[in-house]
Design a protein around this motif. Structure first.
Motif, short mmCIF file in Angstrom:
data_model
loop_
_atom_site.label_atom_id
_atom_site.label_comp_id
_atom_site.label_asym_id
_atom_site.label_seq_id
_atom_site.Cartn_x
_atom_site.Cartn_y
_atom_site.Cartn_z
N CYS A 196 -4.35 6.90 -2.50
CA CYS A 196 -3.91 5.65 -1.89
C CYS A 196 -3.97 4.54 -2.92
O CYS A 196 -4.93 4.43 -3.68
CB CYS A 196 -4.82 5.30 -0.71
SG CYS A 196 -4.80 6.54 0.59
N ARG A 219 0.68 12.58 -1.88
CA ARG A 219 -0.03 13.85 -1.68
C ARG A 219 0.43 14.79 -2.78
O ARG A 219 1.62 14.92 -3.04
CB ARG A 219 0.28 14.45 -0.32
CG ARG A 219 -0.35 15.85 -0.14
CD ARG A 219 -0.27 16.32 1.28
NE ARG A 219 -1.17 15.49 2.07
CZ ARG A 219 -1.09 15.37 3.39
NH1 ARG A 219 -0.17 16.01 4.07
NH2 ARG A 219 -1.95 14.60 4.04
N CYS A 237 -9.03 8.04 -3.34
CA CYS A 237 -8.60 9.34 -2.85
C CYS A 237 -9.07 9.47 -1.40
O CYS A 237 -10.27 9.55 -1.14
CB CYS A 237 -9.18 10.46 -3.72
SG CYS A 237 -8.63 12.10 -3.22
N ALA A 238 -8.13 9.47 -0.47
CA ALA A 238 -8.46 9.52 0.95
C ALA A 238 -8.78 10.94 1.41
O ALA A 238 -9.50 11.13 2.39
CB ALA A 238 -7.32 8.96 1.78
N GLN A 256 0.81 5.82 -0.54
CA GLN A 256 0.00 7.03 -0.55
C GLN A 256 0.84 8.18 -1.08
O GLN A 256 2.03 8.27 -0.79
CB GLN A 256 -0.48 7.36 0.88
CG GLN A 256 -1.35 8.58 0.96
CD GLN A 256 -2.00 8.74 2.32
OE1 GLN A 256 -2.18 7.77 3.05
NE2 GLN A 256 -2.36 9.96 2.66
N ASP A 292 -4.82 13.32 -1.44
CA ASP A 292 -4.04 12.18 -0.97
C ASP A 292 -4.58 10.95 -1.69
O ASP A 292 -5.74 10.56 -1.47
CB ASP A 292 -4.20 11.98 0.54
CG ASP A 292 -3.43 13.00 1.35
OD1 ASP A 292 -2.84 13.92 0.77
OD2 ASP A 292 -3.41 12.86 2.59
N ASP A 323 0.86 -1.18 0.00
CA ASP A 323 0.00 0.00 0.00
C ASP A 323 0.89 1.22 0.00
O ASP A 323 1.91 1.26 0.71
CB ASP A 323 -0.90 0.05 1.25
CG ASP A 323 -2.03 -0.95 1.20
OD1 ASP A 323 -2.30 -1.52 0.12
OD2 ASP A 323 -2.66 -1.17 2.25
#
Length: 187
Positions: free
Chosen positions: A130, A52, A75-76, A50, A128, A48
């Motif tokens: 993911c 930004r 998209c977190a 991520q 952000d 995983d």
């Protein structure tokens, strides 16, 4: 959780049903039983990550050579316009793309099968993103195609404000297809 097929075979949108109240929200972002009905097994995903990015930043179009890699993208925080290009040599939809908006309101995730290219542009202040991938990252297999290649015809929502050197120097779609040994004249 609802699953929606896209125009590209195998690319799926997972649409959760967030529970909202005056405290905020709760949402399931992945459901193994739902994914399994579509042949997706969470334990197949080994990493995983991520990222930004700021407003109007564009990342992509990125993919992976060799056997490729499947991924689940969401998209977190914030919002992004995501483009997915079919780069599977055997596919009748080779060179076609679909787009989807991923954000922290609807909380949609998208499943991207192996041998696809993915790019996104931030449409809010920040996003952000993911990713879950089904193979360990190997930078030597990274491939990229120009986000603005006219043969692909992707209409990005904003002027690009920032682009990495890697993306600025990405190959054209024609050069990418030629490197794969695909004769698109007979398709």
């Amino acid at each position: 959780m609802e699953v929606c097929e896209t125009e590209l075979p195998g690319v799926l949108e997972f649409r959760p049903s967030p529970h909202r109240d005056d405290r905020g929200f709760f949402s399931r972002t992945y459901d193994d039983a739902v994914a399994a009905r579509w042949g997706i097994v969470r334990s197949d995903f080994v990493q995983d990550s991520q990222s930004r990015s700021e407003h109007a930043v564009l990342r992509g179009l990125h993919g992976r050579g060799g056997a490729g890699e499947a991924k689940i993208v969401r998209c977190a925080h914030g919002a992004a316009f995501v483009a997915i290009v079919d780069a599977r040599p055997e596919s009748p939809t080779l060179g076609r793309h679909v787009t989807v908006r991923l954000d922290d309101v609807d909380m949609v995730s998208v499943y991207v099968p192996r041998r696809m290219l993915v790019g996104f542009q931030v449409v809010g202040d920040v996003a952000d993103m993911c990713y879950s991938i089904d193979r360990e990252h190997d930078g030597s297999e990274a491939v990229q195609v120009r986000y603005d290649d006219p043969q692909l015809g992707i209409e990005w929502p904003l002027p690009v404000e920032q682009l990495s050197a890697r993306d600025e120097n990405a190959s054209s779609w024609a050069d990418f297809v030629h490197a794969l040994g695909i004769d698109t004249a007979h398709r």
